[in-house]
Design an enzyme around this catalytic site. Structure first.
Site, PDB file in Angstrom:
ATOM      1  N   LYS A 199       0.658  -1.435  -0.212  1.00 41.04           N
ATOM      2  CA  LYS A 199       0.017  -0.227   0.191  1.00 41.04           C
ATOM      3  C   LYS A 199       1.366   0.833  -0.207  1.00 41.04           C
ATOM      4  CE  LYS A 199      -3.534  -2.393  -0.484  1.00 41.04           C
ATOM      5  NZ  LYS A 199      -4.316  -3.019   0.178  1.00 41.04           N
TER       6      LYS A 199
HETATM    7  C1  LIG Z   1      -5.196  -4.107   0.951  1.00 47.43           C
HETATM    8  C2  LIG Z   1      -7.273  -4.005   0.591  1.00 47.43           C
HETATM    9  C3  LIG Z   1      -7.572  -3.891   2.146  1.00 47.43           C
HETATM   10  C4  LIG Z   1      -6.809  -4.431   3.522  1.00 47.43           C
HETATM   11  O1  LIG Z   1      -6.081  -4.317   4.361  1.00 47.43           O
HETATM   12  P1  LIG Z   1      -5.166  -5.036   5.154  1.00 47.43           P
HETATM   13  O2  LIG Z   1      -4.489  -4.009   6.101  1.00 47.43           O
HETATM   14  O3  LIG Z   1      -4.664  -5.871   4.001  1.00 47.43           O
HETATM   15  O4  LIG Z   1      -6.420  -5.630   5.491  1.00 47.43           O
HETATM   16  C5  LIG Z   1      -9.290  -3.851   1.839  1.00 47.43           C
HETATM   17  N1  LIG Z   1      -9.869  -3.393   1.537  1.00 47.43           N
HETATM   18  C6  LIG Z   1      -9.304  -3.176  -0.079  1.00 47.43           C
HETATM   19  C7  LIG Z   1      -9.836  -2.571  -0.931  1.00 47.43           C
HETATM   20  C8  LIG Z   1      -7.668  -3.605  -0.013  1.00 47.43           C
HETATM   21  O5  LIG Z   1      -6.561  -3.466  -1.020  1.00 47.43           O
END
Ligand SMILES: *Cc1c(COP(=O)(O)O)cnc(C)c1O
Length: 405
Positions: A199
């Site tokens: 991210k």
């Molecule tokens: C990555 C992602 C999540 C989950 O994030 P985590 O921190 O891994 O739980 C939720 N929603 C979207 C759209 C994502 O891309």
């Protein structure tokens, strides 16, 4: 038809550059911060978490931030904070990550999947109204700013018959997204961010829930750690009491001080990283605009807001085999991915979630076209050019073969 490729620099042979799909950059400052915490004698939730929460809240312009173990757990906690009856309906886009829908189910609520506009990849007031017409008034809704592109949250909430305090924003892609001139983070009941390895603010794992509601923030702070009225850090402070109460169901979803210290260091780099992401998106736009067979990602009007460019999802023209393109790019050393397999196409959700009777034509159409190409701050211009040259080459072969057939 001959395919003229004018925008792609020919000087760089596509084969000469390796381009992984993702990159998890932990800055030197973040590495040192982690080491400092490891040596400090206190590694779990403590003063670094409190510091990260304050700095993150300020960054996104929210009153409160509560650090959690992941965005998924943040969404579950945010939904639980609404204290809705078990089985209440929660609207969610079908074009999202499965974890965001698992969170609804784990909170004891019932996911209602909403179709998307193939142009933006996000629900519209019309698709929201279709879902409400089919299944009745929802109790809450999650909204994802897909790829980092700002969704019109007030319009979607209104179509769902909900006030913004019953909307949970899935901001996993939206660190750096602005709605108008306001950063995502304070508009709704709760906004959930992700610090997963790929991210925009990578820590490996972690998440943050922001809100302007002090009571909700307090509830979340307890619920992320077993529902205890005082966390370990406070209990072990000089003069801290060993006593605590548990007044509500809680999860084990706290963040460690190691992650938080890294987060504070990474946050200082974030403006520069976001600037670079926008540059990369603009370069892709320039190089791919004239490329036959490829459509560019949706971009917001400048008055609508700012794209965080977490993903750069191109659209392949109908008739082009995505898996073949992926394999050809991989052969040239270029990693790609697809975001996302629509949730309704996954067996479990096909069984447990409500899907409007008309199906999901928007998401099904879009899904077949989607291809995410690499975008991260350390991607070089040379790598971007290599990706575009490889795409041009693959599309050119594909088109000339089509002609021959
Ligand atoms: C990555 C992602 C999540 C989950 O994030 P985590 O921190 O891994 O739980 C939720 N929603 C979207 C759209 C994502 O891309």
């Amino acid at each position: 038809m001959t395919t003229r490729i004018t925008a792609v620099p020919r000087a760089i042979p596509a084969e000469s550059v390796e381009v992984p799909f993702a990159d998890c950059y932990i800055s030197a400052e973040a590495q040192m911060a982690a080491l400092r915490v490891l040596r400090s004698g206190w590694v779990t939730t403590g003063k670094e978490v409190a510091g990260f929460e304050a700095e993150f809240a300020e960054y996104v312009g929210a009153e409160h931030a509560v650090a959690v173990s992941s965005c998924t757990q943040g969404i579950e906690l945010a939904l639980r904070s609404f204290e809705l009856p078990t089985g209440s309906l929660v609207l969610t886009s079908t074009m999202t990550f499965c974890g965001a829908v698992q969170a609804i189910a784990h909170a004891g609520l019932h996911p209602v999947l909403v179709d998307v506009d193939p142009e933006t990849g996000m629900p519209t007031p019309a698709t929201v109204r279709d879902a409400v017409r089919a299944f009745g008034q929802p109790a809450a809704m999650t909204v994802v700013h897909w790829a980092g592109d700002p969704a019109d949250v007030p319009a979607l909430a209104e179509a769902a018959g909900l006030t913004l305090d019953h909307v949970v924003v899935d901001a996993a892609h939206a660190i750096g997204t602005y709605s108008g001139s306001t950063p995502i983070g304070s508009e709704c009941g709760a906004t959930c961010f992700s610090f997963y390895a790929t991210k925009n603010l990578p820590l490996g794992e972690g998440g943050m829930v922001t809100t302007d509601d002090a009571e909700r923030a307090g509830w979340l702070r307890q619920a992320r750690l077993h529902g205890m009225t005082a966390d370990a850090w406070r209990r072990y402070l000089p003069g801290g009491s060993w006593r605590y109460n548990v007044a509500a169901a809680g999860l084990k979803a706290n963040m460690t001080d190691i992650q938080a210290a890294m987060g504070r260091a990474q946050l200082r780099h974030l403006p520069a990283w976001q600037y670079r992401r926008a540059q990369i998106a603009a370069r892709y736009d320039d190089l791919l605009a004239a490329q036959p067979g490829i459509g560019l990602p949706h971009r917001p009007e400048s008055a609508t807001g700012t794209h965080a460019w977490h993903l750069y999802p191109i659209r392949l023209a109908t008739g082009i085999e995505r898996d073949e393109v992926i394999a050809e790019l991989a052969r040239r050393g270029i990693g790609t991915s697809v975001h996302f397999i629509p949730v309704h196409q996954l067996t479990y959700f096909g069984r447990i979630a409500s899907i409007p009777p008309g199906g999901m034509p928007g998401a099904d159409t879009l899904f077949d076209q989607l291809l995410s190409v690499p975008i991260y701050p350390r991607l070089t211009d040379g790598q971007i050019d290599a990706v575009c040259a490889a795409l041009a080459d693959v599309m050119h072969r594909r088109f000339s073969r089509k002609e021959a057939e």
